[in-house]
Scaffold this motif. Structure first.
Motif: not given
Length: 325
Positions: A311, A122, A227-228, A314, A15, A146-149, A224, A47
């Motif tokens: 999530a 998520c 996800y950062n 985020a 990532s 994006r944001n692991s979603d 996750p 992102e």
């Protein structure tokens, strides 16, 4: 195929290095020639990361078949399903054993076009009206996160949509929000008892290991996948479940202790009988997470989500955390 779970150190390395280097419309344009990358609400292209599979590498389902509850496949008693119970039609159950491998189901219920979605990373299970300004859309999986979603796309304009909030974030329809419909996750036995005349989605005609969980142990992980962002406040573990209603989140741990919470005009009730879809290798054997129903003061079901805490933080950074008071 679903995204593999990588060791935490490798996921962070990817990532921070290789994946963001390709987070650029110039790189994506060959795969997405019809997407308008000049229109977006995304602050930085870094992102958006590749989750592994390419476009449609996780194949969305269209117009699925259904069977009566009495003819349902051999689902475990606590095996989770997404329940959609629209007025004037039989309640429908969409087993997570299928959505784990497909993530989106484009369906029509009593002529109402719906998109049933599930993002395993998520734990976000949402049903949307797939109609914008009178135009029916159909959705697929971009393979991006994006944001692991999950980032979805509509096939009509090839705009990109954020699954957790149902909003277009790239392309012609940027800024458009889908209408979320009331739906909920339930254990299979809970659904068939409440809806003996209901319908359950039939097994798709794909070569997948339905019933198995390719994300075994994920909801016990320390971090996750890819996800950062910032971690949740109040010492809430990032992969703890929260019940989101609007921009408020109630920790599931609080619900399991109380059984029922009545606050801010909503009633949230927890009962036993649902397995985690992201725990054991067999979904039906997952640890107990329970059933959640969210209703307003009149008793009507409300749109909500049972998502991971990271999530919520985020996508609702200014959201209200309904911790013990």
């Amino acid at each position: 195929m679903p995204r593999p779970i990588l060791p935490a150190a490798l996921a962070v390395l990817l990532s921070l290095t290789a994946v963001p280097a390709k987070a650029d419309p110039a790189f994506w344009q060959t795969e997405w020639p019809n997407t308008d990358f000049t229109t977006t609400t995304v602050d930085s292209w870094t992102e958006i990361l590749s989750g592994g599979p390419p476009r449609d590498g996780i194949p969305a389902l269209d117009a699925p078949a259904f069977v009566p509850v009495a003819e349902a496949p051999d689902l475990g008693e606590r095996e989770p399903v997404i329940v959609l119970d629209l007025p004037g039609t039989a309640a429908r159950a969409y087993p997570i054993r299928y959505l784990t491998w497909h993530e989106i189901v484009n369906d029509s219920v009593a002529d109402v076009p719906v998109a049933v979605t599930f993002c395993p990373l998520c734990n976000s299970a949402l049903v949307f009206l797939r109609q914008v300004d009178g135009r029916d859309l159909s959705f697929g999986v971009t393979g991006k996160l994006r944001n692991s979603d999950m980032v979805m796309y509509d096939r009509e304009t090839e705009s990109w949509w954020q699954q957790a909030v149902g909003e277009a974030i790239v392309g012609e329809l940027t800024g458009t929000r889908l209408t979320q419909l009331p739906s909920w996750m339930a254990g299979w036995d809970r659904f068939r008892t409440a809806h003996p005349d209901g319908l359950v989605m039939a097994e798709p005609d794909w070569d997948r290991r339905y019933g198995t969980n390719p994300y075994a142990g994920y909801d016990s992980a320390a971090r996750p996948f890819l996800y950062n962002g910032a971690m949740p406040p109040h010492d809430i573990p990032p992969l703890a479940r929260v019940v989101r209603v609007g921009d408020r989140a109630w920790p599931l741990t609080r619900l399991t202790q109380a059984g029922e919470i009545v606050e801010e005009g909503v009633t949230i009730r927890w009962t036993r009988g649902q397995a985690s879809a992201l725990d054991s290798a067999e979904i039906a054997q997952g640890r107990e997470v329970g059933n959640i129903r969210v209703r307003d003061a009149s008793g009507a079901d409300l749109p909500h989500d049972v998502m991971f805490a990271f999530a919520f933080h985020a996508f609702f950074p200014e959201g209200e955390w309904m911790v013990e008071r």
